[in-house]
Scaffold this motif. Structure first.
Motif, short mmCIF file in Angstrom:
data_model
loop_
_atom_site.label_atom_id
_atom_site.label_comp_id
_atom_site.label_asym_id
_atom_site.label_seq_id
_atom_site.Cartn_x
_atom_site.Cartn_y
_atom_site.Cartn_z
N THR A 189 0.82 -1.20 0.00
CA THR A 189 0.00 0.00 0.00
C THR A 189 0.86 1.25 0.00
OG1 THR A 189 -1.73 -1.16 1.22
CG2 THR A 189 -1.82 1.24 1.24
N LEU A 190 2.04 1.18 0.65
CA LEU A 190 2.93 2.33 0.76
C LEU A 190 4.22 2.08 0.00
CD1 LEU A 190 2.51 3.02 4.59
CD2 LEU A 190 1.31 4.13 2.70
N SER A 191 4.92 3.14 -0.31
CA SER A 191 6.25 3.05 -0.90
C SER A 191 7.14 4.08 -0.23
CB SER A 191 6.19 3.30 -2.42
OG SER A 191 5.79 4.63 -2.68
N GLY A 192 8.45 3.91 -0.34
CA GLY A 192 9.38 4.80 0.32
C GLY A 192 9.71 4.31 1.71
N ASP A 193 10.81 4.87 2.26
CA ASP A 193 11.22 4.45 3.61
C ASP A 193 11.17 5.61 4.61
OD1 ASP A 193 13.32 6.03 2.86
OD2 ASP A 193 14.78 4.40 2.74
N GLY A 194 10.62 6.75 4.20
CA GLY A 194 10.50 7.87 5.11
C GLY A 194 11.71 8.76 5.17
N SER A 195 12.72 8.46 4.38
CA SER A 195 13.90 9.32 4.38
C SER A 195 13.68 10.51 3.46
CB SER A 195 15.12 8.51 3.91
OG SER A 195 14.94 8.10 2.56
N THR A 196 14.59 11.48 3.57
CA THR A 196 14.46 12.67 2.72
C THR A 196 14.55 12.32 1.25
OG1 THR A 196 15.43 14.02 4.47
CG2 THR A 196 15.43 14.96 2.25
#
Length: 395
Positions: A87-94
């Motif tokens: 459902t989500l993508s990315g790891d929350g980093s900048t």
């Protein structure tokens, strides 16, 4: 007796003192100078009860309770790492921020919740007209209806403009013999209004007043009024009441503006003035000129060219009317020429000519050149004109 005294004196130390381990100066109830290990931890009954049960240490090493949300909100942007699923993508980093995954959506689509999961759907701007305007409209897009109902545009909750078939709009007249009122399938743009009247106005920045407008009035008349030369105006349309209709042409403001009829020549390119009707100030005087070439007539009627009048030859009794002018009496037997009542046609003229010497021509009474009332003519020409009371011979 000594033992009892010892126990009694230790009680304040157990309940009120600060205990230090590996430190001689404890600052908390229990101050441990070293690591801490807790054995036999009892798990909380549910995840909901435990989700905010976080123990943390402040800058002085004091154990405190803090919520998970407080920890996340105080973290530096991009420093929170998450483990994502489909459902989500990315790891929350900048460099790789957390976001909703594509979920099969294409350009100009959005994700919508169907009660179970997020699915792609067309965004409103791709299929609807927006109050702020559309930038993705194509030649196949339209604003309107796809069934047989009027397309209506309103203001102040009042219909101002409608589009549709004549029958759909309630404008079809089945008993009419005049088109287009009897054409039920004809496409119609219907300007509506309030109190039974409507208007369509146009912008004209150069007009001081008399802004161009097409309008109706309460008597059912239809008119068009517009600006002319900034401060003057023209008007054409219908007027009248109670089955007494009239066709109206108006030009003016100060009485000198001409009403010009002209034609256009394609080759060579030119406008040719045919007739000019013009006032002479704020009075009732008007002048009409034909072939005036831009100049004002010097008389009430000026014709720069020939004039044709009707001419007829008779040999039997005849009653003259407004369709005759020159009448040639070519009779061999007696005939009668009846003139209309002089009071019915003041200013009207007739020319009577008798060609033959045989037969007589009896005529309604007229005053001859000698001032005598006569009722017949002989060979010759007689020019008669009504003065409103009598017919007068004026030649």
């Amino acid at each position: 007796m000594k033992i009892k005294l010892l126990i009694f004196n230790l009680l304040p130390l157990v309940f009120y003192a600060q205990v230090g381990i590996n430190t001689t100066a404890p600052t908390q109830t229990l101050d441990v100078n070293g690591s801490l290990r807790v054995r036999g931890i009892t798990q909380v009954g549910s995840a909901a009860a435990a989700k905010d049960s976080i123990m943390a240490f402040d800058s002085d090493g004091v154990v405190k309770y803090i919520s998970a949300n407080s920890i996340a909100s105080s973290a530096d942007p991009g420093s929170v790492k998450v483990a994502t699923n489909s459902t989500l993508s990315g790891d929350g980093s900048t460099s790789n921020p957390l976001r909703i995954a594509q979920q099969g959506a294409s350009a100009n689509q959005v994700l919508t919740w169907n009660g179970t999961s997020w699915i792609p759907a067309n965004q409103a701007g791709a299929s609807n007209w927006l109050l702020t305007g559309n930038s993705n409209a194509t030649s196949s897009n339209f604003l309107g209806t796809i069934n047989d109902v009027p397309m209506s545009i309103k203001s102040n909750n009042t219909t101002m403009l409608e589009f549709g078939r004549r029958e759909t709009l309630g404008l079809y007249e089945s008993t009419s013999t005049l088109a287009p009122y009897n054409q039920k399938d004809a496409s119609v743009s219907y300007v509506r209004g309030s109190n039974g009247i409507s208007a369509l106005q146009f912008e004209a920045g150069g007009a001081s007043f008399y802004k161009p407008i097409v309008f109706t009035d309460t008597s059912g008349n239809f008119l068009m009024r517009g600006s002319s030369a900034g401060t003057d105006f023209f008007e054409l349309g219908s007027t009248g009441t109670n089955d007494n209709g009239q066709l109206l042409f108006t030009i003016g403001d100060d009485g000198n503006e001409p009403m010009i009829f002209r034609k256009y020549n394609y080759s060579p390119v030119a406008y040719v003035e045919m007739m000019r009707l013009q006032g002479t100030g704020l009075d009732s005087n008007v002048r009409a000129g034909i072939n005036m070439n831009g100049t004002t007539a010097n008389s009430t009627l000026q014709v720069n060219g020939s004039v044709s009048q009707s001419i007829a030859t008779i040999s039997a009794n005849t009653t003259l009317d407004e369709t005759q002018f020159t009448v040639i009496c070519n009779n061999s037997s007696n005939i009668t020429v009846s003139l209309p009542n002089a009071s019915d046609c003041p200013g009207r003229m007739y020319i009577l000519k008798k060609n033959t010497s045989s037969g007589t021509v009896s005529v309604s009474s007229f005053i001859n050149s000698l001032g005598t009332s006569v009722t017949s003519i002989t060979t010759g020409v007689y020019q008669l004109q009504s003065d409103g009371t009598n017919w007068q011979q004026i030649n």
